[in-house]
Design an enzyme around this catalytic site. Structure first.
Site, short mmCIF file in Angstrom:
data_model
loop_
_atom_site.label_atom_id
_atom_site.label_comp_id
_atom_site.label_asym_id
_atom_site.label_seq_id
_atom_site.Cartn_x
_atom_site.Cartn_y
_atom_site.Cartn_z
N LYS A 1 0.82 -1.25 -0.08
CA LYS A 1 -0.13 0.12 0.01
C LYS A 1 0.92 1.41 -0.06
O LYS A 1 0.53 2.13 -0.80
CB LYS A 1 -0.94 0.07 1.20
CG LYS A 1 -2.00 -0.91 0.92
CD LYS A 1 -2.98 -1.23 2.49
CE LYS A 1 -3.97 -2.27 2.27
NZ LYS A 1 -4.91 -2.41 3.00
N GLN B 1 -4.59 -1.35 9.59
CA GLN B 1 -4.58 -2.68 9.01
C GLN B 1 -4.97 -3.78 10.01
O GLN B 1 -4.69 -3.96 10.97
CB GLN B 1 -3.22 -3.07 8.62
CG GLN B 1 -3.04 -4.39 7.70
CD GLN B 1 -3.82 -4.45 6.59
OE1 GLN B 1 -3.91 -3.04 5.60
NE2 GLN B 1 -3.97 -5.26 5.88
N ASP C 1 -10.86 3.29 4.43
CA ASP C 1 -11.28 1.88 4.59
C ASP C 1 -12.73 1.82 4.25
O ASP C 1 -13.31 0.72 3.90
CB ASP C 1 -10.72 1.38 5.71
CG ASP C 1 -9.43 0.43 5.50
OD1 ASP C 1 -9.46 -0.10 4.05
OD2 ASP C 1 -8.91 0.11 6.19
N1 L34 Z 1 -7.80 -1.98 7.39
N2 L34 Z 1 -7.32 -4.01 7.07
C1 L34 Z 1 -7.67 -3.18 6.45
N3 L34 Z 1 -8.26 -2.80 5.14
C2 L34 Z 1 -8.23 -3.61 4.12
O1 L34 Z 1 -8.56 -3.37 2.90
C3 L34 Z 1 -7.35 -4.93 4.38
N4 L34 Z 1 -7.59 -5.94 3.56
C4 L34 Z 1 -7.70 -7.49 4.17
C5 L34 Z 1 -6.87 -7.85 5.19
N5 L34 Z 1 -6.88 -6.33 6.35
C6 L34 Z 1 -7.40 -5.40 5.94
C7 L34 Z 1 -6.27 -5.97 2.56
O2 L34 Z 1 -5.79 -4.81 2.29
C8 L34 Z 1 -7.07 -8.27 2.92
N6 L34 Z 1 -6.22 -7.25 2.05
C9 L34 Z 1 -5.40 -7.64 0.93
C10 L34 Z 1 -4.88 -6.56 0.19
C11 L34 Z 1 -3.78 -7.06 -0.74
C12 L34 Z 1 -3.74 -8.31 -0.95
C13 L34 Z 1 -4.36 -9.20 -0.28
C14 L34 Z 1 -5.34 -8.93 0.76
C15 L34 Z 1 -2.66 -8.53 -2.44
O3 L34 Z 1 -2.31 -7.70 -2.90
N7 L34 Z 1 -2.64 -9.95 -2.68
C16 L34 Z 1 -1.87 -10.40 -3.79
C17 L34 Z 1 -1.05 -11.36 -3.22
C18 L34 Z 1 -0.08 -10.73 -2.21
C19 L34 Z 1 0.97 -11.71 -1.62
O4 L34 Z 1 2.00 -12.34 -2.25
O5 L34 Z 1 0.57 -12.26 -0.59
C20 L34 Z 1 -2.88 -10.77 -4.83
O6 L34 Z 1 -2.36 -10.99 -5.99
O7 L34 Z 1 -3.77 -11.31 -4.57
#
Ligand code: L34
Length: 295
Positions: free
Chosen positions: A54, A98, A121
């Site tokens: 982020k 987060q 958020d």
């Molecule tokens: N406050 N907490 C707050 N806001 C959010 O919007 C989140 N979320 C969830 C967990 N806690 C939070 C996220 O940011 C889930 N989440 C999130 C964000 C990004 C990715 C996955 C979950 C992401 O970029 N996933 C990548 C893989 C990254 C890796 O290698 O782990 C993908 O391509 O899916």
């Protein structure tokens, strides 16, 4: 039939390009630089990687970005004091705490403490309430990202049978609410399944669109879906580690079997995850414009 892959990576890239131009214009025309702070408590590796992504994405777009990393023992009071500091910081338009937070901290209390105008958020009760009423507000990032994926992939949602798996405050409940509203990517007939649902497959088999957000790897299998369904996989489950120490990820959907039956499917990684991060940037730009009186 082999499904069309709905790429979150590509869609996110396109939206970030639009946002970059908007940020440039805000700076050049209005002397406004959007500001985002991310706050992480504890050392959960997944949370660390999301928060780092982020901050990095914000910087790449020209958003002023601060990252606060606190030890797991941080008290609720200390965290509330930090939130309050950023509530009063004019350089900061968006505050992200987060989740999940350590057990000894009351999540609701912390989210309630964020100034709703900086709640990028969309988790503050004021924004949750406005969302429910269909009023202008910050939409929660993951549901917002799903709406964009559906819309930009040309998926018809009006009158569609949408079955959502999972009833979390972050994904299941808000996406259900948004998709039943009279809005873009809305007007759907919505069903929510959860751990007490008697026969999940009964519901998923008649779905035109399935949104899986349960946190169980590969739970949705081909026999559970209708031929030609659109499948959105929100799960990001860590199911192992490569020899180089990199996490192996799996979605909530058994991608290999389901892609042979679905019309379209989002992959994991590279599906909803990158969209979540990008919608946070969109909300931060929106917050900055609102703070500057531009909208
Ligand atoms: N406050 N907490 C707050 N806001 C959010 O919007 C989140 N979320 C969830 C967990 N806690 C939070 C996220 O940011 C889930 N989440 C999130 C964000 C990004 C990715 C996955 C979950 C992401 O970029 N996933 C990548 C893989 C990254 C890796 O290698 O782990 C993908 O391509 O899916």
């Amino acid at each position: 039939m082999t499904a069309k892959i709905i790429s979150g990576t590509e869609t996110a890239k396109a939206i970030r390009e639009e946002l970059k131009q908007e940020v440039d214009q805000l700076r050049e025309k209005h002397n406004v630089v959007p500001g985002l702070v991310t706050i992480l408590v504890g050392e959960d590796p997944a949370s660390q990687s999301y928060v780092t992504a982020k901050t990095k994405t914000a910087k790449a777009l020209g958003i002023h970005s601060e990252q606060v990393t606190l030890p797991a023992e941080t008290s609720e009071q200390e965290l509330l004091a930090i939130v309050d500091k950023y509530n009063n910081d004019v350089k900061i338009n968006g505050i992200l705490v987060q989740l999940p937070l350590p057990k000894h901290i009351n999540e609701g209390k912390v989210l309630f403490a964020i100034n709703p105008d900086k709640d990028v958020d969309g988790f503050h009760p004021v924004n949750v309430g406005k969302m429910m009423l269909g009023e202008q507000c910050f939409l929660p990032c993951t549901p917002h990202g799903i709406l964009e994926l559906l819309q930009r992939s040309g998926t018809e949602t009006s009158g569609a049978e949408v079955v959502i798996l999972g009833r979390s405050n972050i994904v299941g409940k808000p996406i259900a609410n948004l998709m039943l509203q009279k809005r873009k990517a809305g007007n759907a007939t919505v069903t929510i399944c959860h751990t007490r649902t008697k026969d999940m497959a009964f519901h998923t088999r008649r779905a035109d669109i399935i949104i899986a957000a349960v946190g169980v790897p590969k739970m949705v299998t081909a026999d559970m879906i209708k031929e030609g369904a659109v499948v959105i996989d929100v799960g990001v489950n860590r199911i192992g580690m490569t020899s180089e120490g990199k996490a192996i990820l799996a979605g909530d959907v058994d991608f290999e079997s389901v892609k042979e039956k679905a019309a379209a499917i989002t992959p994991v990684p590279g599906g909803v995850g990158p969209m979540t991060i990008t919608m946070l940037m969109k909300n931060t730009v929106q917050a900055a414009k609102q703070a500057a009186g531009l909208i």
